[in-house]
Design a protein around this motif. Structure first.
Motif, PDB file in Angstrom:
ATOM      1  N   GLU A  67       0.821  -1.221   0.000  1.00 18.83           N
ATOM      2  CA  GLU A  67       0.000   0.000   0.000  1.00 18.83           C
ATOM      3  C   GLU A  67       0.856   1.272   0.000  1.00 18.83           C
ATOM      4  N   PRO A  68       1.888   1.381   0.861  1.00 22.52           N
ATOM      5  CA  PRO A  68       2.723   2.587   0.809  1.00 22.52           C
ATOM      6  C   PRO A  68       3.457   2.762  -0.527  1.00 22.52           C
ATOM      7  N   LEU A  69       3.811   1.657  -1.175  1.00 18.93           N
ATOM      8  CA  LEU A  69       4.463   1.771  -2.484  1.00 18.93           C
ATOM      9  C   LEU A  69       3.532   2.388  -3.518  1.00 18.93           C
ATOM     10  N   PHE A  70       2.267   2.039  -3.468  1.00 22.43           N
ATOM     11  CA  PHE A  70       1.316   2.646  -4.399  1.00 22.43           C
ATOM     12  C   PHE A  70       1.125   4.133  -4.097  1.00 22.43           C
ATOM     13  N   VAL A  71       1.201   4.499  -2.837  1.00 22.10           N
ATOM     14  CA  VAL A  71       1.113   5.918  -2.475  1.00 22.10           C
ATOM     15  C   VAL A  71       2.344   6.664  -3.009  1.00 22.10           C
ATOM     16  N   VAL A  72       3.519   6.048  -2.900  1.00 16.14           N
ATOM     17  CA  VAL A  72       4.745   6.654  -3.436  1.00 16.14           C
ATOM     18  C   VAL A  72       4.633   6.798  -4.944  1.00 16.14           C
ATOM     19  N   ARG A  73       4.139   5.767  -5.593  1.00 13.25           N
ATOM     20  CA  ARG A  73       3.985   5.818  -7.064  1.00 13.25           C
ATOM     21  C   ARG A  73       3.038   6.943  -7.451  1.00 13.25           C
ATOM     22  N   GLU A  74       1.950   7.072  -6.743  1.00 14.15           N
ATOM     23  CA  GLU A  74       1.004   8.158  -7.014  1.00 14.15           C
ATOM     24  C   GLU A  74       1.666   9.523  -6.791  1.00 14.15           C
ATOM     25  N   SER A  75       2.466   9.626  -5.728  1.00  6.32           N
ATOM     26  CA  SER A  75       3.128  10.891  -5.412  1.00  6.32           C
ATOM     27  C   SER A  75       4.151  11.276  -6.479  1.00  6.32           C
ATOM     28  N   ILE A  76       4.913  10.297  -6.970  1.00  8.46           N
ATOM     29  CA  ILE A  76       5.914  10.624  -7.993  1.00  8.46           C
ATOM     30  C   ILE A  76       5.223  11.001  -9.296  1.00  8.46           C
ATOM     31  N   LEU A  77       4.111  10.362  -9.608  1.00  7.66           N
ATOM     32  CA  LEU A  77       3.371  10.734 -10.821  1.00  7.66           C
ATOM     33  C   LEU A  77       2.772  12.130 -10.680  1.00  7.66           C
ATOM     34  N   THR A  78       2.355  12.487  -9.470  1.00  8.52           N
ATOM     35  CA  THR A  78       1.874  13.853  -9.223  1.00  8.52           C
ATOM     36  C   THR A  78       3.004  14.846  -9.446  1.00  8.52           C
ATOM     37  N   LEU A  79       4.184  14.507  -8.979  1.00  9.68           N
ATOM     38  CA  LEU A  79       5.356  15.367  -9.178  1.00  9.68           C
ATOM     39  C   LEU A  79       5.652  15.535 -10.662  1.00  9.68           C
ATOM     40  N   VAL A  80       5.595  14.453 -11.403  1.00 10.25           N
ATOM     41  CA  VAL A  80       5.881  14.502 -12.846  1.00 10.25           C
ATOM     42  C   VAL A  80       4.836  15.329 -13.586  1.00 10.25           C
ATOM     43  N   MET A  81       3.588  15.195 -13.181  1.00  9.42           N
ATOM     44  CA  MET A  81       2.496  15.862 -13.910  1.00  9.42           C
ATOM     45  C   MET A  81       2.207  17.279 -13.412  1.00  9.42           C
ATOM     46  N   SER A  82       2.892  17.724 -12.377  1.00  7.91           N
ATOM     47  CA  SER A  82       2.618  19.049 -11.812  1.00  7.91           C
ATOM     48  C   SER A  82       2.896  20.137 -12.852  1.00  7.91           C
ATOM     49  N   PRO A  83       1.971  21.114 -12.946  1.00  5.95           N
ATOM     50  CA  PRO A  83       2.087  22.129 -13.996  1.00  5.95           C
ATOM     51  C   PRO A  83       3.122  23.224 -13.701  1.00  5.95           C
ATOM     52  N   ASN A  84       3.515  23.394 -12.435  1.00  2.00           N
ATOM     53  CA  ASN A  84       4.506  24.436 -12.146  1.00  2.00           C
ATOM     54  C   ASN A  84       5.374  24.018 -10.959  1.00  2.00           C
ATOM     55  N   ASP A  85       6.369  24.850 -10.669  1.00  2.63           N
ATOM     56  CA  ASP A  85       7.342  24.509  -9.628  1.00  2.63           C
ATOM     57  C   ASP A  85       6.740  24.471  -8.226  1.00  2.63           C
ATOM     58  N   ASP A  86       5.731  25.308  -7.952  1.00  2.00           N
ATOM     59  CA  ASP A  86       5.094  25.276  -6.630  1.00  2.00           C
ATOM     60  C   ASP A  86       4.433  23.919  -6.362  1.00  2.00           C
ATOM     61  N   TYR A  87       3.698  23.425  -7.328  1.00  2.00           N
ATOM     62  CA  TYR A  87       3.075  22.110  -7.183  1.00  2.00           C
ATOM     63  C   TYR A  87       4.130  21.019  -7.037  1.00  2.00           C
ATOM     64  N   LYS A  88       5.201  21.153  -7.794  1.00  2.00           N
ATOM     65  CA  LYS A  88       6.275  20.158  -7.722  1.00  2.00           C
ATOM     66  C   LYS A  88       6.910  20.144  -6.329  1.00  2.00           C
ATOM     67  N   GLN A  89       7.125  21.326  -5.760  1.00  2.05           N
ATOM     68  CA  GLN A  89       7.709  21.395  -4.418  1.00  2.05           C
ATOM     69  C   GLN A  89       6.790  20.763  -3.385  1.00  2.05           C
ATOM     70  N   ARG A  90       5.496  21.042  -3.488  1.00  2.34           N
ATOM     71  CA  ARG A  90       4.541  20.459  -2.548  1.00  2.34           C
ATOM     72  C   ARG A  90       4.482  18.928  -2.693  1.00  2.34           C
ATOM     73  N   ALA A  91       4.498  18.473  -3.928  1.00  2.00           N
ATOM     74  CA  ALA A  91       4.482  17.024  -4.162  1.00  2.00           C
ATOM     75  C   ALA A  91       5.760  16.385  -3.628  1.00  2.00           C
ATOM     76  N   ASP A  92       6.883  17.076  -3.802  1.00  2.00           N
ATOM     77  CA  ASP A  92       8.163  16.555  -3.322  1.00  2.00           C
ATOM     78  C   ASP A  92       8.200  16.521  -1.793  1.00  2.00           C
ATOM     79  N   GLU A  93       7.618  17.524  -1.162  1.00  2.00           N
ATOM     80  CA  GLU A  93       7.570  17.553   0.300  1.00  2.00           C
ATOM     81  C   GLU A  93       6.757  16.384   0.861  1.00  2.00           C
ATOM     82  N   LYS A  94       5.737  15.948   0.143  1.00  2.00           N
ATOM     83  CA  LYS A  94       4.957  14.790   0.568  1.00  2.00           C
ATOM     84  C   LYS A  94       5.695  13.482   0.272  1.00  2.00           C
ATOM     85  N   LEU A  95       6.483  13.493  -0.792  1.00  2.04           N
ATOM     86  CA  LEU A  95       7.164  12.279  -1.231  1.00  2.04           C
ATOM     87  C   LEU A  95       8.327  11.883  -0.322  1.00  2.04           C
ATOM     88  N   LEU A  96       9.115  12.850   0.104  1.00  4.45           N
ATOM     89  CA  LEU A  96      10.328  12.538   0.874  1.00  4.45           C
ATOM     90  C   LEU A  96      10.059  11.764   2.171  1.00  4.45           C
TER      91      LEU A  96
END
Length: 191
Positions: free
Chosen positions: A58-87
């Motif tokens: 289950e946590p691996l699927f959450v990580v996969r979802e988080s990295i895909l959110t990071l990849v698909m983020s439209p700007n740097d602010d979204y990417k930073q927020r996604a990265d903060e959740k991913l780490l």
């Protein structure tokens, strides 16, 4: 035996009956104890199967979802927020995988390296590279890791099934022992 008084015969018969019933009681207690131990083993094995799902898959699927959110983020602010959740998720999983079998630890390391590549590309603004890595190398490493975890889960589930079957066999044997004990007491009482 004719010279022994009736009182002595009843006393001997009483002692034999007492020993027989005491033996059956001890056998019953032993059977109950073994049944409890078998039940505990089945529960422990099932808990191991459940932990693979809740601690790893289950946590691996959450990580996969988080990295895909990071990849698909439209700007740097979204990417930073996604990265903060991913780490924190990555750190937590890294700790959990230290307790995993070696083959799964190796698959985790491969996946984590590919995931870090995707993460780095996304944070540096190399969107095409992060996307290509996320849908190719990282995806492949992810599903290989999931496959290994599911295999481990199936192995532990089979072990749990074997433990259950052993417990079931022990219960069947216990029934035969109890029946034999009652038959033995019946035979002794007719002597």
């Amino acid at each position: 035996m004719n010279n022994v008084s009736i009182r002595s015969k009843f006393f001997i018969l009483g002692i034999i009956g007492f020993i027989s019933f005491f033996s059956l009681a001890m056998l019953s207690l032993n059977i109950n104890q073994k049944g409890f131990e078998n039940l505990q083993d089945v529960f422990t094995d099932f808990k191991k199967v459940q932990n693979i799902q809740s601690d790893y898959i289950e946590p691996l699927f959450v990580v996969r979802e988080s990295i895909l959110t990071l990849v698909m983020s439209p700007n740097d602010d979204y990417k930073q927020r996604a990265d903060e959740k991913l780490l924190p998720l990555l750190n937590s999983l890294s700790q959990r995988f230290k307790d995993a079998p070696n083959s799964i630890q190796e698959k985790w390391k491969i996946y984590k390296i590919s995931l870090e590549t995707t993460r780095q590309y996304a944070l540096e603004g190399f969107d095409e590279g992060s996307f290509m890595n996320a849908v190719s190398d990282e995806r492949e490493a992810f599903y290989q890791l999931i496959f290994q975890l599911r295999n481990l889960q199936e192995e532990r589930l089979e072990l749990s099934q074997k433990t259950f079957n052993n417990a079931e066999n022990t219960v069947s044997q216990s029934h035969y022992y109890l029946i034999a004990g009652f038959v033995l007491i019946g035979l002794i009482s007719f002597l």
